[in-house]
Design an enzyme around this catalytic site. Structure first.
Site, short mmCIF file in Angstrom:
data_model
loop_
_atom_site.label_atom_id
_atom_site.label_comp_id
_atom_site.label_asym_id
_atom_site.label_seq_id
_atom_site.Cartn_x
_atom_site.Cartn_y
_atom_site.Cartn_z
N SER A 24 0.82 -1.22 0.00
CA SER A 24 0.00 0.00 0.00
C SER A 24 0.85 1.26 0.00
O SER A 24 1.71 1.43 0.86
CB SER A 24 -0.88 0.05 1.25
N HIS A 55 -3.53 0.40 -4.62
CA HIS A 55 -3.00 -0.80 -5.31
C HIS A 55 -3.48 -0.75 -6.76
O HIS A 55 -4.65 -1.02 -7.04
CB HIS A 55 -3.53 -2.08 -4.65
N HIS A 77 -5.49 -9.32 -1.83
CA HIS A 77 -5.60 -9.67 -0.41
C HIS A 77 -6.74 -10.65 -0.19
O HIS A 77 -7.77 -10.57 -0.87
CB HIS A 77 -5.88 -8.42 0.45
N TYR A 79 -8.77 -10.51 2.21
CA TYR A 79 -9.96 -9.79 2.70
C TYR A 79 -10.80 -9.19 1.57
O TYR A 79 -11.93 -8.75 1.80
CB TYR A 79 -9.58 -8.69 3.71
N GLU A 80 -10.26 -9.19 0.34
CA GLU A 80 -11.06 -8.67 -0.78
C GLU A 80 -12.15 -9.67 -1.18
O GLU A 80 -13.00 -9.35 -2.01
CB GLU A 80 -10.14 -8.38 -1.97
N ALA A 107 2.57 -2.32 3.97
CA ALA A 107 2.35 -1.32 5.01
C ALA A 107 1.94 -2.08 6.26
O ALA A 107 1.19 -3.05 6.16
CB ALA A 107 1.24 -0.38 4.57
N MET A 205 -2.02 -7.06 6.98
CA MET A 205 -3.07 -7.89 6.39
C MET A 205 -2.63 -8.56 5.08
O MET A 205 -3.46 -8.83 4.21
CB MET A 205 -4.30 -7.01 6.10
N SER A 206 -1.35 -8.79 4.93
CA SER A 206 -0.88 -9.34 3.65
C SER A 206 0.39 -10.15 3.84
O SER A 206 0.72 -10.58 4.93
CB SER A 206 -0.61 -8.19 2.67
N ASN A 229 1.81 3.46 10.68
CA ASN A 229 1.06 3.93 11.86
C ASN A 229 1.44 3.03 13.02
O ASN A 229 2.02 1.97 12.82
CB ASN A 229 -0.45 3.83 11.59
N HIS A 241 -7.06 4.44 6.68
CA HIS A 241 -6.33 3.92 5.50
C HIS A 241 -5.66 5.05 4.70
O HIS A 241 -4.58 4.86 4.14
CB HIS A 241 -7.26 3.09 4.60
#
Ligand code: HPA
Length: 266
Positions: A24, A55, A77, A79-80, A107, A205-206, A229, A241
């Site tokens: 990201s 992305h 991902h 989560y998509e 990220a 998350m990746s 962050n 985000h």
């Protein structure tokens, strides 16, 4: 896969030995390539599409420091809503095309209180908390072993070389353990506390599915996180985000410098 590979092979000028997955906000790196061939994911047969802001969805072949590489600008991902097999499809393709080393970037939220947003972190190891393993299912021994050894998952030699380059560039480079949550909701403060107790320095998350498949195929892996962050509850501040993408862009220069120099020596 055959159809995908044949399509890509007709388009490229040479075989890339190094692959890079850009996380990201880190897509700008791709503008440094020369002699490029750009393929939109949507034009590549059977390729999954990235649906996330920050992305792009392009496979870019090109040269940097005289090395011919391939860059995934935009990843897929879990989560998509994709099956975990789709998430790792691009890595399987890169492996079949001839990639031997993979630099995976992302990220991440920082948990280690020595870290600050904007830091880069070499991934020393991961903890797969998402409970998803892309190797579940029938195994083709010609791809890799049924029971994959995860020793040296993040290649020690590549880590040492990267650290040396960062020192030469006078760049601060953190090192730590990446914990994979499925997302897309950010972690709760309690989950972040748990992750810290379990030994994680960063959460994201990746990356983990792609790394497992790359190792299964015998590809050496280097992982770099941008700490965009601090994890939920570490600071008294909500997560956003847009901020993740923004910090990614802010570190773009030092990230590109580091990555370019790493590519030169590996
Ligand atoms: N958690 C999970 N994924 C992330 C974060 C985070 O805090 N920051 C960027 N990606």
């Amino acid at each position: 896969m055959k159809e995908t590979i044949n399509f890509i092979k007709t388009k490229i000028k040479s075989i890339p030995k190094i692959g890079i997955i850009l996380g990201s906000g880190l897509g700008d790196f791709a503008t440094n390539l020369t002699d490029t061939v750009e393929l939109n994911y949507k034009d590549i047969p059977n390729f999954p599409q990235s649906t996330v802001k920050g992305h792009d969805g392009k496979l870019i072949f090109g040269k940097i420091k005289d090395k011919y590489i391939v860059v995934m600008k935009g990843r897929i991902h879990f989560y998509e809503g994709y099956d975990i097999k789709d998430v790792v499809f691009p890595v399987k393709i890169l492996s079949k095309i001839g990639v031997k080393k993979l630099i995976v970037t992302n990220a991440a939220g920082g948990l280690n209180t020595d870290f600050n947003p904007g830091d880069l972190m070499l991934i020393e190891d991961h903890i797969n908390l998402a409970g998803k393993n892309p190797l579940i299912g029938p195994n083709d021994e010609s791809d890799g072993p049924r029971f994959l050894d995860m020793t040296n998952c993040y290649d020690k030699d590549l880590i040492e070389k990267s650290q040396k380059i960062a020192n030469e560039l006078d760049q601060k480079l953190q090192k730590g353990i990446y914990m994979y949550f499925s997302g897309p909701s950010y972690e709760t403060a309690a989950e972040v506390r748990m992750a810290r107790i379990l030994g994680a320095d960063a959460v994201g998350m990746s990356t983990v599915p792609e790394v497992i498949v790359a190792r299964h195929r015998g590809i050496k892996v280097l992982g770099i996180s941008t700490i965009t962050n601090m994890g939920t509850g570490v600071l008294d501040k909500p997560l956003d985000h847009a901020e993740v993408v923004e910090v990614g862009k802010e570190v773009s220069d030092k990230f590109t410098k580091l990555l370019t120099n790493i590519i030169e020596v590996i």
